[in-house]
Scaffold this motif. Structure first.
Motif, PDB file in Angstrom:
ATOM      1  N   GLU A 164       9.088 -15.753  -7.147  1.00 33.70           N
ATOM      2  CA  GLU A 164       7.717 -15.581  -6.669  1.00 33.70           C
ATOM      3  C   GLU A 164       7.659 -15.683  -5.146  1.00 33.70           C
ATOM      4  O   GLU A 164       6.863 -14.981  -4.509  1.00 33.70           O
ATOM      5  CB  GLU A 164       6.795 -16.608  -7.306  1.00 33.70           C
ATOM      6  CG  GLU A 164       5.328 -16.361  -6.986  1.00 33.70           C
ATOM      7  CD  GLU A 164       4.388 -17.197  -7.829  1.00 33.70           C
ATOM      8  OE1 GLU A 164       3.154 -16.986  -7.730  1.00 33.70           O
ATOM      9  OE2 GLU A 164       4.872 -18.050  -8.609  1.00 33.70           O
ATOM     10  N   ASP A 165       8.507 -16.520  -4.565  1.00 31.49           N
ATOM     11  CA  ASP A 165       8.533 -16.618  -3.099  1.00 31.49           C
ATOM     12  C   ASP A 165       8.972 -15.290  -2.477  1.00 31.49           C
ATOM     13  O   ASP A 165       8.416 -14.869  -1.449  1.00 31.49           O
ATOM     14  CB  ASP A 165       9.477 -17.739  -2.659  1.00 31.49           C
ATOM     15  CG  ASP A 165       8.918 -19.124  -2.963  1.00 31.49           C
ATOM     16  OD1 ASP A 165       7.680 -19.235  -3.120  1.00 31.49           O
ATOM     17  OD2 ASP A 165       9.713 -20.080  -3.065  1.00 31.49           O
ATOM     18  N   GLU A 166       9.959 -14.651  -3.086  1.00 31.76           N
ATOM     19  CA  GLU A 166      10.398 -13.347  -2.582  1.00 31.76           C
ATOM     20  C   GLU A 166       9.287 -12.315  -2.738  1.00 31.76           C
ATOM     21  O   GLU A 166       9.081 -11.464  -1.863  1.00 31.76           O
ATOM     22  CB  GLU A 166      11.662 -12.897  -3.339  1.00 31.76           C
ATOM     23  CG  GLU A 166      12.891 -13.725  -3.020  1.00 31.76           C
ATOM     24  CD  GLU A 166      14.077 -13.367  -3.895  1.00 31.76           C
ATOM     25  OE1 GLU A 166      15.218 -13.454  -3.412  1.00 31.76           O
ATOM     26  OE2 GLU A 166      13.863 -12.993  -5.075  1.00 31.76           O
ATOM     27  N   LEU A 167       8.564 -12.390  -3.852  1.00 36.40           N
ATOM     28  CA  LEU A 167       7.463 -11.464  -4.077  1.00 36.40           C
ATOM     29  C   LEU A 167       6.353 -11.682  -3.048  1.00 36.40           C
ATOM     30  O   LEU A 167       5.793 -10.719  -2.506  1.00 36.40           O
ATOM     31  CB  LEU A 167       6.908 -11.640  -5.491  1.00 36.40           C
ATOM     32  CG  LEU A 167       5.693 -10.787  -5.860  1.00 36.40           C
ATOM     33  CD1 LEU A 167       6.012  -9.303  -5.758  1.00 36.40           C
ATOM     34  CD2 LEU A 167       5.189 -11.131  -7.257  1.00 36.40           C
ATOM     35  N   ILE A 168       6.041 -12.945  -2.781  1.00 41.92           N
ATOM     36  CA  ILE A 168       5.005 -13.252  -1.792  1.00 41.92           C
ATOM     37  C   ILE A 168       5.378 -12.686  -0.433  1.00 41.92           C
ATOM     38  O   ILE A 168       4.535 -12.103   0.277  1.00 41.92           O
ATOM     39  CB  ILE A 168       4.773 -14.777  -1.712  1.00 41.92           C
ATOM     40  CG1 ILE A 168       4.119 -15.284  -2.999  1.00 41.92           C
ATOM     41  CG2 ILE A 168       3.914 -15.136  -0.508  1.00 41.92           C
ATOM     42  CD1 ILE A 168       4.012 -16.797  -3.075  1.00 41.92           C
ATOM     43  N   GLU A 169       6.628 -12.828  -0.061  1.00 39.72           N
ATOM     44  CA  GLU A 169       7.073 -12.300   1.227  1.00 39.72           C
ATOM     45  C   GLU A 169       6.954 -10.775   1.271  1.00 39.72           C
ATOM     46  O   GLU A 169       6.528 -10.205   2.281  1.00 39.72           O
ATOM     47  CB  GLU A 169       8.520 -12.721   1.493  1.00 39.72           C
ATOM     48  CG  GLU A 169       9.043 -12.269   2.850  1.00 39.72           C
ATOM     49  CD  GLU A 169      10.467 -12.721   3.105  1.00 39.72           C
ATOM     50  OE1 GLU A 169      10.989 -12.427   4.193  1.00 39.72           O
ATOM     51  OE2 GLU A 169      11.064 -13.366   2.207  1.00 39.72           O
ATOM     52  N   MET A 170       7.307 -10.121   0.193  1.00 41.35           N
ATOM     53  CA  MET A 170       7.194  -8.659   0.140  1.00 41.35           C
ATOM     54  C   MET A 170       5.737  -8.225   0.219  1.00 41.35           C
ATOM     55  O   MET A 170       5.409  -7.241   0.894  1.00 41.35           O
ATOM     56  CB  MET A 170       7.840  -8.136  -1.149  1.00 41.35           C
ATOM     57  CG  MET A 170       9.347  -8.320  -1.216  1.00 41.35           C
ATOM     58  SD  MET A 170      10.036  -7.795  -2.810  1.00 41.35           S
ATOM     59  CE  MET A 170       9.704  -6.040  -2.755  1.00 41.35           C
ATOM     60  N   GLU A 174       3.796  -5.904   3.242  1.00 36.15           N
ATOM     61  CA  GLU A 174       3.431  -4.556   2.778  1.00 36.15           C
ATOM     62  C   GLU A 174       4.694  -3.707   2.589  1.00 36.15           C
ATOM     63  O   GLU A 174       5.030  -2.843   3.389  1.00 36.15           O
ATOM     64  CB  GLU A 174       2.470  -3.868   3.756  1.00 36.15           C
ATOM     65  CG  GLU A 174       1.093  -4.464   3.793  1.00 36.15           C
ATOM     66  CD  GLU A 174       0.089  -3.553   4.482  1.00 36.15           C
ATOM     67  OE1 GLU A 174       0.514  -2.591   5.144  1.00 36.15           O
ATOM     68  OE2 GLU A 174      -1.121  -3.817   4.356  1.00 36.15           O
ATOM     69  N   THR A 175       5.383  -3.943   1.513  1.00 37.04           N
ATOM     70  CA  THR A 175       6.716  -3.394   1.295  1.00 37.04           C
ATOM     71  C   THR A 175       6.678  -2.088   0.509  1.00 37.04           C
ATOM     72  O   THR A 175       6.075  -2.006  -0.560  1.00 37.04           O
ATOM     73  CB  THR A 175       7.589  -4.417   0.536  1.00 37.04           C
ATOM     74  OG1 THR A 175       7.595  -5.650   1.271  1.00 37.04           O
ATOM     75  CG2 THR A 175       9.006  -3.896   0.377  1.00 37.04           C
ATOM     76  N   TYR A 176       7.357  -1.074   1.061  1.00 40.32           N
ATOM     77  CA  TYR A 176       7.575   0.193   0.363  1.00 40.32           C
ATOM     78  C   TYR A 176       8.921   0.128  -0.346  1.00 40.32           C
ATOM     79  O   TYR A 176       9.899  -0.395   0.196  1.00 40.32           O
ATOM     80  CB  TYR A 176       7.581   1.374   1.338  1.00 40.32           C
ATOM     81  CG  TYR A 176       6.242   1.712   1.930  1.00 40.32           C
ATOM     82  CD1 TYR A 176       5.410   2.659   1.330  1.00 40.32           C
ATOM     83  CD2 TYR A 176       5.795   1.083   3.096  1.00 40.32           C
ATOM     84  CE1 TYR A 176       4.182   2.976   1.878  1.00 40.32           C
ATOM     85  CE2 TYR A 176       4.561   1.398   3.641  1.00 40.32           C
ATOM     86  CZ  TYR A 176       3.759   2.345   3.030  1.00 40.32           C
ATOM     87  OH  TYR A 176       2.537   2.649   3.568  1.00 40.32           O
ATOM     88  N   LEU A 177       8.982   0.690  -1.547  1.00 39.67           N
ATOM     89  CA  LEU A 177      10.214   0.671  -2.329  1.00 39.67           C
ATOM     90  C   LEU A 177      10.583   2.081  -2.773  1.00 39.67           C
ATOM     91  O   LEU A 177       9.719   2.857  -3.204  1.00 39.67           O
ATOM     92  CB  LEU A 177      10.052  -0.214  -3.571  1.00 39.67           C
ATOM     93  CG  LEU A 177       9.767  -1.708  -3.329  1.00 39.67           C
ATOM     94  CD1 LEU A 177       9.491  -2.407  -4.650  1.00 39.67           C
ATOM     95  CD2 LEU A 177      10.931  -2.374  -2.616  1.00 39.67           C
ATOM     96  N   THR A 178      11.859   2.394  -2.661  1.00 40.50           N
ATOM     97  CA  THR A 178      12.370   3.642  -3.220  1.00 40.50           C
ATOM     98  C   THR A 178      12.518   3.466  -4.737  1.00 40.50           C
ATOM     99  O   THR A 178      12.474   2.334  -5.239  1.00 40.50           O
ATOM    100  CB  THR A 178      13.732   3.988  -2.626  1.00 40.50           C
ATOM    101  OG1 THR A 178      14.688   2.980  -3.026  1.00 40.50           O
ATOM    102  CG2 THR A 178      13.672   4.042  -1.095  1.00 40.50           C
ATOM    103  N   PRO A 179      12.709   4.545  -5.469  1.00 43.71           N
ATOM    104  CA  PRO A 179      12.910   4.392  -6.922  1.00 43.71           C
ATOM    105  C   PRO A 179      14.072   3.465  -7.257  1.00 43.71           C
ATOM    106  O   PRO A 179      13.970   2.642  -8.179  1.00 43.71           O
ATOM    107  CB  PRO A 179      13.167   5.828  -7.387  1.00 43.71           C
ATOM    108  CG  PRO A 179      12.456   6.675  -6.397  1.00 43.71           C
ATOM    109  CD  PRO A 179      12.607   5.977  -5.086  1.00 43.71           C
TER     110      PRO A 179
END
Length: 306
Positions: A164-170, A174-179
């Protein structure tokens, strides 16, 4: 105010039990405003629209949810997410056809299988709102957003394989992700590469190249055969012509002797020369026609053997 007639855009494939739903716009409670009627058109990305659409899909069906959206209303998006989670059906498959940004990336988490197409992307970020008021009201809005985000994160945490900490940081960044990144972190299940499978494409190109080489080899062999055929035919024709001319010369000598003995007649000698020229021309034309006919026969036989 006159009731706006509802219209649906979900589709069922002919001869199958697959129903397709589309989120191809911003998620919104309202459609566009019609200045003629002073009413909003029905939004095809609202929770109400999905409620009516899902009610018409039988429990035995498969639902395909296609997404290409920048996101939109969190209120509507969370309601759509929960409607999909509550829907009793064979399977729900989410396809990201373009963008799955903001709350659209939340909606796709309701699917049993989440598939991202080539070239697509996913965006996660903290929710935001427009607010007006005094200092106390602005501070309360910030506190309210923290509570809303804590609840919103749980939707991602059910599927992702990061902390969850990693998710909060992302979310903060405002993180963009490739497939590929989305699959690696658990925001998606697979990348759809069926449209352009590299191994099959390479094999197909290799087969085409081998076919071209065979064609070139066959054409080269055919050209050599035709050259040899033409040389042989020409040589034989020349030999036949030489034999004919030799016989003509013998006959001409006798005729010349007879003509000389019979008297002086220059005109007669000229006529004989013209006749010989015409005869040579006819023989050459005949050789050309024969050669063309033979080439045509050889080509036809070559094509027939192939």
């Amino acid at each position: 105010m006159r009731q706006q007639k509802a219209h649906y855009c979900f589709r069922q494939e002919a001869g199958s039990d697959v129903h397709k739903l589309y989120i191809y716009d911003d998620v919104s409670e309202y459609g566009t405003f019609d200045w003629w009627t002073w009413e909003y058109t029905e939004s095809e990305t609202s929770a109400e629209f999905f409620r009516k659409a899902l009610a018409e899909i039988p429990d035995s069906a498969t639902v395909e949810l296609h997404i290409n959206s920048y996101g939109g209303s969190v209120k509507e998006g969370i309601a759509i997410y929960n409607q999909l989670k509550q829907k009793k059906c064979k399977e729900i498959v989410a396809y990201v056809d373009g963008f799955a940004y903001s709350v659209a990336s939340v909606i796709m988490q309701a699917a049993d299988r989440r598939i991202m197409g080539l070239g697509t992307s996913l965006l996660i970020h903290n929710m935001w709102l427009s607010v007006a008021g005094n200092a106390a009201e602005l501070r309360k809005a910030a506190d309210d957003l923290d509570v809303l985000m804590e609840s919103n994160r749980q939707i991602y945490m059910e599927r992702v394989n990061i902390t969850e900490d990693e998710l909060i940081e992302m979310l903060n960044n405002e993180t963009y992700l490739t497939p590929e990144q989305a699959v690696e972190m658990g925001f998606a299940d697979e990348v759809d590469k069926a449209a352009t499978p590299a191994p099959d494409m390479t094999q197909q190109l290799q087969q085409q190249l081998a076919q071209m080489r065979r064609e070139m080899t066959a054409q080269k062999a055919f050209r050599e055969e035709m050259k040899q055929f033409c040389r042989t035919a020409q040589k034989k024709d020349d030999e036949d012509t030489d034999d004919g001319e030799k016989g003509d010369e013998d006959g001409t000598d006798d005729e010349d002797t007879d003509d000389t003995g019979s008297g002086d007649d220059g005109g007669k000698g000229t006529d004989d020369t013209d006749d010989e020229d015409d005869e040579d021309k006819k023989q050459k034309d005949t050789r050309k026609y024969k050669l063309a006919a033979l080439i045509g026969q050889a080509a036809a036989q070559y094509l027939k053997e192939r």
